[in-house]
Design a protein around this motif. Structure first.
Motif, mmCIF file in Angstrom:
data_model
loop_
_atom_site.group_PDB
_atom_site.id
_atom_site.type_symbol
_atom_site.label_atom_id
_atom_site.label_comp_id
_atom_site.label_asym_id
_atom_site.label_seq_id
_atom_site.Cartn_x
_atom_site.Cartn_y
_atom_site.Cartn_z
ATOM 1 N N THR A 176 13.714 12.504 15.415
ATOM 2 C CA THR A 176 12.523 11.869 14.867
ATOM 3 C C THR A 176 12.891 10.889 13.762
ATOM 4 O OG1 THR A 176 11.233 13.826 15.357
ATOM 5 C CG2 THR A 176 10.275 12.267 13.822
ATOM 6 N N LEU A 177 12.348 9.686 13.841
ATOM 7 C CA LEU A 177 12.562 8.679 12.811
ATOM 8 C C LEU A 177 11.242 8.352 12.157
ATOM 9 C CD1 LEU A 177 14.927 6.165 14.628
ATOM 10 C CD2 LEU A 177 15.568 7.875 12.955
ATOM 11 N N THR A 178 11.198 8.301 10.837
ATOM 12 C CA THR A 178 10.015 7.817 10.146
ATOM 13 C C THR A 178 10.469 6.840 9.085
ATOM 14 O OG1 THR A 178 9.811 9.292 8.236
ATOM 15 C CG2 THR A 178 9.113 10.166 10.361
ATOM 16 N N ARG A 179 9.577 5.957 8.694
ATOM 17 C CA ARG A 179 9.913 4.930 7.716
ATOM 18 C C ARG A 179 10.111 5.526 6.331
ATOM 19 N NH1 ARG A 179 4.659 1.162 7.151
ATOM 20 N NH2 ARG A 179 5.989 0.203 5.599
ATOM 21 N N ASP A 180 9.705 6.788 6.117
ATOM 22 C CA ASP A 180 9.828 7.401 4.797
ATOM 23 C C ASP A 180 11.216 7.981 4.537
ATOM 24 O OD1 ASP A 180 7.143 6.810 4.313
ATOM 25 O OD2 ASP A 180 6.484 8.681 5.230
ATOM 26 N N ILE A 181 12.036 8.161 5.585
ATOM 27 C CA ILE A 181 13.376 8.709 5.404
ATOM 28 C C ILE A 181 14.245 7.691 4.668
ATOM 29 C CG2 ILE A 181 15.438 9.492 6.612
ATOM 30 C CD1 ILE A 181 13.668 10.565 8.806
ATOM 31 N N LEU A 182 15.027 8.178 3.704
ATOM 32 C CA LEU A 182 15.881 7.291 2.907
ATOM 33 C C LEU A 182 17.127 6.901 3.693
ATOM 34 C CD1 LEU A 182 15.640 9.037 -0.579
ATOM 35 C CD2 LEU A 182 14.205 7.212 0.353
ATOM 36 N N GLN A 183 17.419 5.614 3.701
ATOM 37 C CA GLN A 183 18.587 5.117 4.416
ATOM 38 C C GLN A 183 19.855 5.296 3.590
ATOM 39 O OE1 GLN A 183 18.047 1.152 6.238
ATOM 40 N NE2 GLN A 183 15.921 1.294 5.584
ATOM 41 N N ASP A 184 20.978 5.413 4.303
ATOM 42 C CA ASP A 184 22.294 5.420 3.679
ATOM 43 C C ASP A 184 22.996 4.103 3.978
ATOM 44 O OD1 ASP A 184 22.223 8.115 2.662
ATOM 45 O OD2 ASP A 184 22.503 8.813 4.722
ATOM 46 N N VAL A 185 23.864 3.680 3.068
ATOM 47 C CA VAL A 185 24.680 2.489 3.267
ATOM 48 C C VAL A 185 26.127 2.924 3.427
ATOM 49 C CG1 VAL A 185 25.482 0.313 2.277
ATOM 50 C CG2 VAL A 185 23.105 1.017 1.962
ATOM 51 N N GLN A 196 32.697 5.078 5.237
ATOM 52 C CA GLN A 196 32.557 5.670 3.915
ATOM 53 C C GLN A 196 31.133 5.426 3.429
ATOM 54 O OE1 GLN A 196 34.659 3.688 0.780
ATOM 55 N NE2 GLN A 196 34.580 5.445 -0.597
ATOM 56 N N ARG A 197 30.425 6.495 3.093
ATOM 57 C CA ARG A 197 29.066 6.331 2.580
ATOM 58 C C ARG A 197 29.132 5.845 1.144
ATOM 59 N NH1 ARG A 197 24.930 9.281 0.141
ATOM 60 N NH2 ARG A 197 26.228 11.141 -0.040
ATOM 61 N N LEU A 198 28.448 4.748 0.858
ATOM 62 C CA LEU A 198 28.495 4.130 -0.457
ATOM 63 C C LEU A 198 27.317 4.525 -1.336
ATOM 64 C CD1 LEU A 198 29.541 0.480 0.531
ATOM 65 C CD2 LEU A 198 31.020 2.393 -0.133
ATOM 66 N N MET A 199 26.134 4.671 -0.741
ATOM 67 C CA MET A 199 24.940 4.937 -1.542
ATOM 68 C C MET A 199 23.790 5.303 -0.628
ATOM 69 S SD MET A 199 23.962 0.986 -2.496
ATOM 70 C CE MET A 199 25.677 0.627 -2.905
ATOM 71 N N THR A 200 22.719 5.787 -1.240
ATOM 72 C CA THR A 200 21.480 6.090 -0.536
ATOM 73 C C THR A 200 20.362 5.256 -1.148
ATOM 74 O OG1 THR A 200 22.183 8.342 -0.020
ATOM 75 C CG2 THR A 200 19.819 7.905 0.069
ATOM 76 N N ALA A 201 19.470 4.776 -0.317
ATOM 77 C CA ALA A 201 18.358 3.965 -0.807
ATOM 78 C C ALA A 201 17.473 4.773 -1.750
ATOM 79 C CB ALA A 201 17.531 3.449 0.360
ATOM 80 N N PRO A 202 16.907 4.145 -2.757
ATOM 81 C CA PRO A 202 16.033 4.845 -3.696
ATOM 82 C C PRO A 202 14.585 4.943 -3.225
ATOM 83 C CG PRO A 202 16.345 2.611 -4.448
ATOM 84 C CD PRO A 202 17.167 2.748 -3.194
ATOM 85 N N VAL A 203 14.272 4.324 -2.069
ATOM 86 C CA VAL A 203 12.889 4.251 -1.607
ATOM 87 C C VAL A 203 12.903 4.129 -0.089
ATOM 88 C CG1 VAL A 203 12.780 1.730 -1.806
ATOM 89 C CG2 VAL A 203 10.665 3.075 -2.001
ATOM 90 N N ARG A 233 20.758 -2.667 -8.650
ATOM 91 C CA ARG A 233 21.922 -1.819 -8.894
ATOM 92 C C ARG A 233 22.546 -2.186 -10.234
ATOM 93 N NH1 ARG A 233 23.004 2.901 -6.235
ATOM 94 N NH2 ARG A 233 25.243 3.301 -6.101
ATOM 95 N N HIS A 234 22.755 -1.168 -11.092
ATOM 96 C CA HIS A 234 23.371 -1.401 -12.396
ATOM 97 C C HIS A 234 24.253 -0.205 -12.750
ATOM 98 C CE1 HIS A 234 23.852 -3.030 -16.416
ATOM 99 N NE2 HIS A 234 23.505 -1.856 -16.934
ATOM 100 N N ASP A 235 25.536 -0.482 -12.989
ATOM 101 C CA ASP A 235 26.498 0.568 -13.347
ATOM 102 C C ASP A 235 26.476 1.728 -12.359
ATOM 103 O OD1 ASP A 235 27.375 -0.845 -15.554
ATOM 104 O OD2 ASP A 235 26.029 0.173 -16.956
ATOM 105 N N GLY A 236 26.399 1.395 -11.063
ATOM 106 C CA GLY A 236 26.481 2.414 -10.029
ATOM 107 C C GLY A 236 25.219 3.216 -9.810
ATOM 108 N N ALA A 237 24.096 2.792 -10.403
ATOM 109 C CA ALA A 237 22.839 3.531 -10.247
ATOM 110 C C ALA A 237 21.711 2.556 -9.946
ATOM 111 C CB ALA A 237 22.533 4.323 -11.512
ATOM 112 N N TRP A 238 20.645 3.081 -9.321
ATOM 113 C CA TRP A 238 19.467 2.274 -9.030
ATOM 114 C C TRP A 238 18.532 2.250 -10.231
ATOM 115 C CZ3 TRP A 238 19.727 -0.854 -5.162
ATOM 116 C CH2 TRP A 238 20.408 -0.516 -3.994
#
Length: 653
Positions: A176-185, A196-203, A233-238
């Motif tokens: 199941t896919l929904t638009r509310d699931i947070l994406q990974d980069v 290598q996973r770099l980050m996860t979306a904040p929204v 993105r600032h200093d490794g954080a959203w």
């Protein structure tokens, strides 16, 4: 060159079952076949050109040597798979998505798989997806194991010979896919597939923006209440950019310093302007705007990531230059002078900016691809988007400005049959889908051109609620689906009658998706205006929007429905065509796909049930394995012919 492309295009016309071939006209086949060629892209080094081609109902990728157009390799998948989106990731290598054509659904299914191959066909590999089983070593980088996620190319990093960036939506409950699931980069090796996973979306529903160094810097998305959130993105954080205090905020590109970007936004619901915004301080400066429409296209220099021009489409297209000193501003001006009467897009270019792929198109021409050499001011024709279309024989599209009954100015487009007086024409009213966040443009539309070729004028109305004219204009259509929006469509139709252009006794309303809803709703509100109505993939029962279909499957989707429809049961019922068929006088044709997820078949069945209860006659065309609109050329051709026969029977005197 001409002979080369002639040899490639043989066999690309729509395939129609033998039982139907004799019933479908050459005209229906011509306009229904869709794009033969699409997504032409030059490699970063300029040595190769790639193009997607439709052949025997499936899309494949052709790769050529740029100079002599020698075919280097053809990428195609066996069985029911085809090539989806693709990108050059370095001078020799492409990454492409793998789609599937399923027997139960004509629309391609995408499960997030990415493949890679060199231009010469060597080193083909499975990079990312649920079927990956290779166990390859990597120290700090995760092994290339299978992953239950749907991957999208985020940034091909064409200047990085080894890696690309991918955004991936994890599968909820595996499928199941929904638009509310947070994406990974992820950073992905384009040869070995290790990631290598770099980050996860904040929204949720995030759209990322990278800088010229390939660093993810911006994420824009909607929260569960459907409110847009912007993070940087600032200093490794959203960091949430709440201090910006701008509505409808959409980043476009970075500006000259790392903390500043160009973005569209508005302050009080007016059409979006382009601003230069400091993300740290919130300081903003308006750069360019149009009093009537939002920007429709942005021109960005890929070498420095800078915005240099903005396109506005208030009727005919117009251009504003943000950076007149950028050489590409001069390129754009040269292209517009060399191709008068055309819109142009720079769809791809090599690393040095010496070879640019251009798409030129207008209201009579679906488009031609060119290779542009800016240093020599030379245009080299490559191929046509739709073979067989002669622009000289196509119909003109005219922009119109019309005042609605309450004084609001709305824009419309009128397609006029070639070489016919603009007087007492049979008229097809064609409201667009949506209804929100989309609009009609001055462009080539195959269905409208098909109808114009058979003597019909076609009216498109950017009614209140349409996107592209400012937030206030769009909000004016919220919770007005069955009233004010329809009045705009009706008023525009009556305007053409008053002008003597349309014959008041020969008018039909034809629409798809929300346009299908409008076809029935307007025919109920103004039963003496429309002799016939055609609903394709329409919504006919508004309360059902909250229980069936894909919109209501996510929290943000439910928030959207409550915002644009409201949740008052009496109001929803009052605006539902299925509940008021007793007001109809028009002849009806209902067209639907059995696998439609946006407007599920239950919508059609609700209307059909009401019509049967009223013993109201109607025609129908249901294609079990099609979705929200017809994907297959053969089904589209059959629909075009059925539509033309229906119109001729009801409107031709």
């Amino acid at each position: 060159m001409k002979l080369f492309w002639l040899s490639i295009v043989i066999g690309l016309f729509a395939v129609v079952p033998a039982s139907l071939a004799s019933e479908i006209s050459e005209s229906a086949l011509l306009f229904s076949k869709g794009a033969s060629f699409s997504e032409v892209k030059v490699s970063p080094g300029g040595e190769y050109l790639a193009v997607k081609m439709k052949h025997e109902g499936k899309k494949r990728l052709l790769i050529f040597n740029t100079e002599d157009m020698k075919l280097m390799h053809s990428v195609f998948f066996a069985g029911n798979a085809q090539v989806g989106n693709y990108a050059w990731v370095n001078d020799e290598r492409l990454v492409l998505a793998k789609e599937y054509l399923k027997g139960w659904d004509a629309q391609p299914q995408y499960y997030g798989e990415l493949m890679a191959v060199n231009a010469d066909g060597k080193k083909a590999s499975y990079l990312f997806g649920y079927a990956s089983t290779e166990q390859q070593a990597g120290s700090h980088i995760q092994k290339n194991t299978a992953i239950d996620a749907t991957a999208y190319i985020l940034d091909p990093l064409p200047n990085d010979q080894r890696y690309m960036l991918v955004s991936a939506i994890p599968w909820g409950n595996h499928t199941t896919l929904t638009r509310d699931i947070l994406q990974d980069v992820y950073r992905v090796d384009v040869y070995r597939g290790v990631r290598q996973r770099l980050m996860t979306a904040p929204v949720g529903n995030a759209r990322f923006m990278t800088d010229t160094n390939g660093e993810v810097r911006i994420a824009v998305g909607e929260d569960s209440k459907n409110d847009t959130q912007v993070f940087y993105r600032h200093d490794g954080a959203w960091v949430n950019s709440q201090q910006l205090q701008l509505n409808h905020f959409k980043p476009i590109s970075f500006a000259t310093d790392d903390n500043s970007i160009y973005a569209t936004a508005n302050v009080q619901g007016e059409p979006d302007s382009v601003y230069r915004v400091n993300l740290s301080t919130g300081d903003k400066k308006k750069v360019v705007s149009d009093p009537t429409v939002d920007p429709s296209h942005f021109w960005i220099n890929p070498q420095n990531g800078q915005l240099y021009a903005v396109e506005f489409e208030n009727g005919y297209p117009a251009y504003s230059f943000v950076s007149a000193e950028d050489p590409r501003s001069q390129y754009l001006k040269q292209l517009l002078q060399s191709l008068p009467g055309y819109q142009v897009r720079i769809v791809s270019e090599d690393r040095q900016g010496d070879k640019l792929v251009i798409l030129a198109f207008n209201d009579r021409d679906p488009g031609t691809y060119y290779l542009y050499y800016p240093q020599q001011h030379k245009l080299r024709p490559l191929l046509k988007v739709m073979e067989g279309i002669d622009p000289a024989k196509m119909a003109e599209v005219q922009p119109l400005n019309i005042k609605a009954r309450d004084g609001l100015e709305i824009q419309a487009f009128l397609t006029l049959p070639l070489n016919k007086p603009q007087k007492s024409l049979p008229l097809i009213v064609n409201p667009h889908g949506g209804p929100h966040y989309v609009r009609d443009y001055w462009e080539f539309i195959p269905q409208n051109q098909f109808l114009a070729a058979h003597g019909y004028a076609v009216l498109q109305v950017n009614y209140r609620g349409s996107g592209g004219y400012g937030e206030a204009f769009q909000v004016a259509g919220f919770q007005k689906w069955g009233s004010d929006i329809q009045y705009d469509i009706i008023d525009a139709t009556r305007y053409l009658i008053d002008q003597g252009i349309a014959d008041k006794n020969r008018i039909c309303i034809v629409g798809a998706s929300f346009g299908g809803y409008s076809a029935l709703q307007s025919a109920e509100l103004a039963p003496d205006l429309f002799r016939c109505a055609v609903g394709e993939a329409g919504i006919y029962d508004l309360p059902m929007m909250f229980t069936e279909g894909d919109v209501q499957k996510s929290d943000s989707g439910v928030s959207y429905l409550k915002q644009v429809l409201g949740d008052n049961p009496q109001t929803l019922q009052a605006m539902s065509p299925a509940d008021h068929v007793d007001k109809l006088k028009a002849k009806l044709l209902l067209v639907h796909g059995g696998n439609d997820e946006r407007a599920p078949i239950e919508q059609f069945e609700a209307l059909e049930k009401s019509l049967k209860q009223q013993h109201y006659p109607y025609e129908k065309m249901v294609v079990d394995d099609e979705g929200h609109g017809f994907y297959r050329d053969s089904d589209r051709a059959a629909f075009y012919q059925r539509l033309l026969d229906f119109l001729d029977n009801n409107l031709k005197q």
